[in-house]
Enzyme design. Structure first.
Site, mmCIF file in Angstrom:
data_model
loop_
_atom_site.group_PDB
_atom_site.id
_atom_site.type_symbol
_atom_site.label_atom_id
_atom_site.label_comp_id
_atom_site.label_asym_id
_atom_site.label_seq_id
_atom_site.Cartn_x
_atom_site.Cartn_y
_atom_site.Cartn_z
ATOM 1 N N GLY A 293 -2.228 6.036 6.014
ATOM 2 C CA GLY A 293 -3.194 5.690 7.041
ATOM 3 C C GLY A 293 -3.377 4.188 7.181
ATOM 4 O O GLY A 293 -3.408 3.648 8.287
ATOM 5 N N LYS A 294 -3.488 3.509 6.052
ATOM 6 C CA LYS A 294 -3.619 2.054 6.083
ATOM 7 C C LYS A 294 -2.371 1.404 6.667
ATOM 8 O O LYS A 294 -2.456 0.477 7.470
ATOM 9 C CB LYS A 294 -3.849 1.508 4.668
ATOM 10 C CG LYS A 294 -5.263 1.624 4.156
ATOM 11 C CD LYS A 294 -5.390 0.888 2.830
ATOM 12 C CE LYS A 294 -6.790 1.013 2.253
ATOM 13 N NZ LYS A 294 -6.918 0.255 0.982
ATOM 14 N N TYR B 10 -13.443 7.468 4.185
ATOM 15 C CA TYR B 10 -14.838 7.806 4.466
ATOM 16 C C TYR B 10 -15.172 7.729 5.954
ATOM 17 O O TYR B 10 -16.343 7.829 6.326
ATOM 18 C CB TYR B 10 -15.764 6.848 3.709
ATOM 19 C CG TYR B 10 -15.756 7.008 2.199
ATOM 20 C CD1 TYR B 10 -16.877 7.478 1.530
ATOM 21 C CD2 TYR B 10 -14.642 6.662 1.442
ATOM 22 C CE1 TYR B 10 -16.892 7.612 0.149
ATOM 23 C CE2 TYR B 10 -14.635 6.781 0.062
ATOM 24 C CZ TYR B 10 -15.765 7.257 -0.584
ATOM 25 O OH TYR B 10 -15.767 7.386 -1.947
ATOM 26 N N GLU C 278 -2.239 -0.821 -11.793
ATOM 27 C CA GLU C 278 -3.600 -0.472 -12.187
ATOM 28 C C GLU C 278 -4.552 -1.549 -11.676
ATOM 29 O O GLU C 278 -4.326 -2.747 -11.881
ATOM 30 C CB GLU C 278 -3.695 -0.362 -13.706
ATOM 31 C CG GLU C 278 -5.053 0.128 -14.185
ATOM 32 C CD GLU C 278 -5.110 0.303 -15.689
ATOM 33 O OE1 GLU C 278 -6.182 0.681 -16.194
ATOM 34 O OE2 GLU C 278 -4.083 0.055 -16.359
ATOM 35 N N THR D 139 0.838 -1.197 0.000
ATOM 36 C CA THR D 139 0.000 0.000 0.000
ATOM 37 C C THR D 139 0.870 1.242 0.000
ATOM 38 O O THR D 139 1.971 1.244 0.551
ATOM 39 C CB THR D 139 -0.951 0.026 1.212
ATOM 40 O OG1 THR D 139 -1.807 1.177 1.104
ATOM 41 C CG2 THR D 139 -0.187 0.112 2.533
ATOM 42 N N HIS D 140 0.355 2.302 -0.639
ATOM 43 C CA HIS D 140 0.986 3.616 -0.582
ATOM 44 C C HIS D 140 0.221 4.533 0.370
ATOM 45 O O HIS D 140 0.574 5.696 0.526
ATOM 46 C CB HIS D 140 1.023 4.249 -1.978
ATOM 47 C CG HIS D 140 1.960 3.577 -2.933
ATOM 48 N ND1 HIS D 140 1.669 2.373 -3.542
ATOM 49 C CD2 HIS D 140 3.191 3.929 -3.389
ATOM 50 C CE1 HIS D 140 2.668 2.027 -4.333
ATOM 51 N NE2 HIS D 140 3.604 2.951 -4.258
ATOM 52 N N ARG E 33 -10.911 -3.927 8.603
ATOM 53 C CA ARG E 33 -9.536 -4.403 8.436
ATOM 54 C C ARG E 33 -9.112 -5.226 9.643
ATOM 55 O O ARG E 33 -8.450 -6.262 9.509
ATOM 56 C CB ARG E 33 -8.611 -3.188 8.237
ATOM 57 C CG ARG E 33 -7.255 -3.523 7.672
ATOM 58 C CD ARG E 33 -6.593 -2.286 7.103
ATOM 59 N NE ARG E 33 -7.296 -1.810 5.918
ATOM 60 C CZ ARG E 33 -7.967 -0.663 5.856
ATOM 61 N NH1 ARG E 33 -8.011 0.148 6.900
ATOM 62 N NH2 ARG E 33 -8.591 -0.317 4.752
ATOM 63 N N ASP F 251 -7.742 -4.817 -0.453
ATOM 64 C CA ASP F 251 -8.612 -3.915 -1.183
ATOM 65 C C ASP F 251 -9.843 -3.746 -0.315
ATOM 66 O O ASP F 251 -10.358 -4.720 0.245
ATOM 67 C CB ASP F 251 -8.986 -4.454 -2.568
ATOM 68 C CG ASP F 251 -9.464 -3.325 -3.476
ATOM 69 O OD1 ASP F 251 -8.781 -2.287 -3.528
ATOM 70 O OD2 ASP F 251 -10.517 -3.471 -4.125
#
Length: 202
Positions: free
Chosen positions: A16-17, A161, A44, A12-13, A188, A73
């Site tokens: 926060g995650k 969100y 992509e 991940t970039h 998560r 995801d």
């Protein structure tokens, strides 16, 4: 399932995650490194399911580094919008200058209002984790948290969100929760609890 060792690449970039993953893996004695640490590009995401897109991210990072890799995801499904934005959650936030989740939240509210959606506007966060080893072994873990969306946004914590999502059994948004409160009930965290159980059985 094979042990992970003491370091795991998280594809991940999203800072926060990555922070959430680091906190959730710390009790297992496993350190995490994100995609930025290896200067990895973002692949992509061309699939139409959370599982498909998580596999794309895991495979790209694992093949680039040769390391066991975890990818997720995740997104929000709003029932009155037919489950949208779903796998396109991050796409709703895309702007020429980068991701703007306030824009995405405003779009969600605007579309709900246009449809005259009744309260409560039920929704859920979903997360699919794919753990991939260099030999091709794969493990999949899924988690969800039910709730509703509200307006206007409340709280400055979390990301995405979170400021418009109120989990069932609570009267505050995820954006108003502490890091620890959110990690105790997030989608998560639910998926990672299943991963942890699998590691404990390994």
């Amino acid at each position: 399932m094979k042990p992970l060792g003491d370091t795991l690449l998280v594809a991940t970039h999203n800072a926060g995650k990555l922070e959430e993953f680091a906190a959730l893996f710390a009790p297992l004695g496993i350190g995490v490194k994100g995609a930025r640490a290896f200067d990895l590009p973002e692949p992509e995401e061309t699939e139409t399911t959370f599982l498909g897109n998580a596999r794309i991210k895991a495979r790209a990072a694992m093949e680039a580094t040769g390391l066991p890799t975890l990818a997720d995801d995740s997104g929000i499904e709003v029932d009155a919008l037919g489950g949208a934005p779903g796998v396109y959650t991050a796409d709703w936030a895309e702007t020429p200058a980068g991701r703007d989740f306030m824009q995405a939240m405003e779009r969600t509210h605007r579309e709900l209002e246009a449809r005259g959606a009744a309260e409560p506007r039920t929704a859920r966060f979903r997360c699919t984790l794919v753990l991939l080893w260099p030999d091709g072994e794969e493990a999949v873990f899924e988690g969800a948290v039910e709730g509703r969306v509200t307006w206007p946004p409340r709280g400055l914590e979390g990301h995405g969100y979170d400021p418009i999502f109120v989990p069932d059994g609570h009267d505050i948004t995820m954006g108003e929760m502490t890091f620890e409160q959110k990690n105790a009930l997030s989608h998560r965290a639910a998926a990672l609890a299943k991963l942890k159980a699998a590691l404990d059985d390994a």
